[in-house]
Motif scaffolding. Structure first.
Motif, PDB file in Angstrom:
ATOM      1  N   GLY A   1      24.507  10.853  19.001  1.00 11.27           N
ATOM      2  CA  GLY A   1      23.354  11.821  18.588  1.00 11.27           C
ATOM      3  C   GLY A   1      22.973  11.626  17.078  1.00 11.27           C
ATOM      4  O   GLY A   1      22.530  12.675  16.620  1.00 11.27           O
TER       5      GLY A   1
ATOM      6  N   SER B   1      22.325   9.083  24.277  1.00  9.85           N
ATOM      7  CA  SER B   1      23.037   9.695  23.508  1.00  9.85           C
ATOM      8  C   SER B   1      23.920   9.195  22.464  1.00  9.85           C
ATOM      9  O   SER B   1      24.461   9.515  21.624  1.00  9.85           O
TER      10      SER B   1
ATOM     11  N   GLU C   1      17.308   7.641  16.061  1.00 14.11           N
ATOM     12  CA  GLU C   1      16.593   8.629  17.164  1.00 14.11           C
ATOM     13  C   GLU C   1      15.462   7.750  18.304  1.00 14.11           C
ATOM     14  O   GLU C   1      15.358   8.140  19.365  1.00 14.11           O
TER      15      GLU C   1
ATOM     16  N   ALA D   1      15.385   7.246  22.033  1.00 12.49           N
ATOM     17  CA  ALA D   1      14.573   7.781  23.227  1.00 12.49           C
ATOM     18  C   ALA D   1      13.776   6.645  23.795  1.00 12.49           C
ATOM     19  O   ALA D   1      13.666   6.847  25.050  1.00 12.49           O
TER      20      ALA D   1
ATOM     21  N   ASN E   1      24.091  16.825  24.524  1.00 10.58           N
ATOM     22  CA  ASN E   1      23.121  16.359  23.588  1.00 10.58           C
ATOM     23  C   ASN E   1      21.921  17.326  23.696  1.00 10.58           C
ATOM     24  O   ASN E   1      21.369  17.152  24.665  1.00 10.58           O
ATOM     25  N   ASN E   2      21.797  18.383  23.197  1.00  9.54           N
ATOM     26  CA  ASN E   2      20.431  19.136  23.404  1.00  9.54           C
ATOM     27  C   ASN E   2      19.057  18.485  23.744  1.00  9.54           C
ATOM     28  O   ASN E   2      18.558  18.938  24.538  1.00  9.54           O
ATOM     29  N   ALA E   3      18.595  17.595  22.579  1.00 11.09           N
ATOM     30  CA  ALA E   3      17.471  16.871  23.018  1.00 11.09           C
ATOM     31  C   ALA E   3      17.254  16.038  24.120  1.00 11.09           C
ATOM     32  O   ALA E   3      16.360  15.979  24.826  1.00 11.09           O
ATOM     33  N   VAL E   4      18.618  15.365  24.409  1.00 10.35           N
ATOM     34  CA  VAL E   4      18.527  14.334  25.475  1.00 10.35           C
ATOM     35  C   VAL E   4      18.607  15.281  26.806  1.00 10.35           C
ATOM     36  O   VAL E   4      17.631  14.835  27.647  1.00 10.35           O
TER      37      VAL E   4
ATOM     38  N   ASP F   1      17.133  18.140  27.040  1.00 11.55           N
ATOM     39  CA  ASP F   1      15.710  18.892  27.406  1.00 11.55           C
ATOM     40  C   ASP F   1      14.955  17.779  27.992  1.00 11.55           C
ATOM     41  O   ASP F   1      14.193  18.095  28.905  1.00 11.55           O
ATOM     42  N   GLN F   2      15.041  16.429  27.643  1.00 13.32           N
ATOM     43  CA  GLN F   2      14.081  15.544  28.323  1.00 13.32           C
ATOM     44  C   GLN F   2      14.275  15.234  29.879  1.00 13.32           C
ATOM     45  O   GLN F   2      13.664  15.171  30.513  1.00 13.32           O
TER      46      GLN F   2
ATOM     47  N   ASP G   1      13.148  18.252  31.724  1.00 10.92           N
ATOM     48  CA  ASP G   1      11.666  18.023  31.883  1.00 10.92           C
ATOM     49  C   ASP G   1      11.326  17.148  33.034  1.00 10.92           C
ATOM     50  O   ASP G   1      10.382  17.388  33.923  1.00 10.92           O
TER      51      ASP G   1
ATOM     52  N   ARG H   1      15.725  30.614  22.302  1.00  6.21           N
ATOM     53  CA  ARG H   1      14.900  29.489  22.904  1.00  6.21           C
ATOM     54  C   ARG H   1      15.061  29.661  24.347  1.00  6.21           C
ATOM     55  O   ARG H   1      14.001  29.260  25.010  1.00  6.21           O
TER      56      ARG H   1
END
Length: 475
Positions: free
Chosen positions: A56, A225, A238, A242, A352-355, A357-358, A361, A409
């Motif tokens: 992360g 991650s 990052e 991605a 990992n919040n961003a991972v 999230d994707q 989605d 959020r």
């Protein structure tokens, strides 16, 4: 409604290497046989000696590579959440870049001893790992696949595969490994710019391993991650992670296009038996109608299909509701496999919040198959042993603010408190969660016990060992 009805199995053919024919246009050679293979050409000049391990975006360890006579000495270690592997490796290569001797000593992530050895001489391979000691005859070029190894094993494997016909080699102890080029990339650290290539390695697991090469020089390995990157290029972490997430999503999207079926109307599964939990028995054969993401009707068998319905013959089998995974840390591969196993809902207990999230989605858009995810708001305290998921708080104020940030959020049904949270912060954190309508679950942090956390307001304690350590075991 997209319903995943069938997952095509992936089989890896494992054959005895003694029966393998050499690649077309190359003579059979016994790798490592005295006098039959040229000497190793030496290390790649522009390859980094040190690589940073990140999760992360946080550095947690390193890979150190030292050229030695006819090969490399490698040290690999990282620590996340207080645990991680430590490996010392020594590899000797022949003139084709294939290992003829490989020793690996150290400990796995959870502390199990590693004492692995591979040796190839005069066409006879020997190896020792946790399964025992084994030997086999080897004809033609083949590469050893270690049970435990550092990420630098990818460099050794990649260079051998780059030189092989079709970028494929037989593997020891069985099967085959191959690499496929994905794309060319430009990376920079501000003062140094490199042109690198991303590759996918297959044959060692269910999913590809995505790694990076600068020509023949190893540059790193990437996942959504976790990454290992050449020292000095950590700032690209990052972006490269991605890319790994996109590679994985594209692969699962392609698989889904082959195995999933889209229905525009209701689906009637005729001639199935439904389990009645009250009666604790299977009922008589019926038809179950699914419309959208809900069971719309359970009809007697004689009820005919209605206009616009798709009918599926259940063959008299049992129809189960979607299962619920109560403790998951979800990724693309596990999401897809959960659906294949009949799990349609899952609690993600920290990520990992961003991972994530994707991934959510992609699932909600129908791009990647996966269960409905009920997310936990992961909050950890800073310490030498902290996990690096979610939010890592430096103070009680930051921990409380993390609760409010998660609540603002949306999409989280509870907070999860982790190991390094300071016990004196927890009452305020729980009060904030109650204020925002969130449940509270978690580990028992260091320097406290289950009784104190129950009194503080935990709704749930995850992992039975968290209770065993405080209520059963004595030290």
């Amino acid at each position: 409604m997209a319903t995943l009805l069938r997952l095509a199995g992936i089989a890896v053919l494992v054959t005895g290497l003694a029966a393998c024919e050499p690649p077309v246009g190359r003579p059979a050679q016994t790798a490592g046989a005295t006098g039959q293979a040229p000497q190793w050409a030496g290390p790649v000049e522009h390859e980094a000696a040190s690589f940073t391990v990140l999760t992360g975006g946080t550095p947690i360890g390193a890979v150190q590579v030292t050229p030695q006579e006819n090969g490399y000495a490698i040290f690999y270690e990282f620590r996340n959440n207080g645990r991680g592997p430590t490996f010392n490796e020594s590899v000797i290569l022949d003139g084709h870049g294939l290992p003829v001797h490989w020793s690996i000593e150290g400990a796995t992530t959870f502390g199990n001893a590693v004492d692995e050895l591979f040796h190839l001489e005069d066409g006879r391979a020997f190896w020792r790992d946790t399964t025992g000691e084994t030997g086999m005859d080897v004809t033609g070029r083949a590469i050893y696949a270690p049970q435990n190894s550092s990420p630098y094993s990818l460099a050794i494997t990649a260079r051998a595969l780059m030189a092989a016909d079709g970028n494929v080699l037989a593997a020891i102890p069985g099967g085959e490994v191959r690499i496929e080029e994905i794309e060319r990339l430009t990376v920079s650290n501000g003062s140094d710019t490199r042109e690198i290539t991303s590759w996918a390695l297959t044959g060692l697991g269910l999913n590809p391993t995505y790694f990076l090469m600068d020509g023949e020089a190893f540059f790193g390995v990437i996942s959504p991650s976790f990454a290992v990157l050449a020292e000095g290029f950590e700032g690209e972490d990052e972006r490269l992670r991605a890319l790994a997430a996109e590679y994985g999503a594209s692969r699962f999207e392609a698989i889904q296009s082959r195995v999933a079926h889209e229905f525009d109307g209701p689906v009637r599964v005729r001639n199935v038996r439904v389990f009645d939990p009250l009666a604790e028995a299977l009922g008589e054969p019926v038809s179950v109608v699914v419309e959208g993401n809900r069971i719309a009707a359970i009809d007697p068998l004689e009820v005919p299909s209605r206009a616009g319905e798709v009918e599926i013959d259940g063959g008299g089998g049992s129809l189960l509701p979607g299962l619920f995974e109560m403790h998951a840390h979800m990724g693309e591969a596990s999401a897809f496999l959960n659906i294949a196993a009949g799990i349609t809902s899952a609690r993600d207990m920290g990520n990992n919040n961003a991972v994530l999230d994707q991934l959510v989605d992609n699932i909600e858009a129908g791009r990647v198959a996966g269960p409905r995810l009920y997310r936990s708001a992961f909050i950890e305290g800073r310490s030498p042993f902290n996990s690096n998921n979610g939010v890592v708080a430096e103070s009680e104020e930051e921990a409380v603010q993390a609760v409010h940030d998660y609540a603002d959020r949306g999409g989280f049904h509870q907070i999860k408190i982790y190991n390094s949270m300071r016990p004196e912060w927890i009452p305020a954190v729980i009060a904030a969660a109650r204020e925002r309508g969130l449940r509270v679950t978690g580990h028992i942090p260091a320097f406290t016990n289950a009784d104190a956390m129950i009194e503080a307001g935990y709704d749930e304690i995850v992992h039975i060992n968290q209770l065993m350590l405080g209520w059963v075991l004595e030290f």
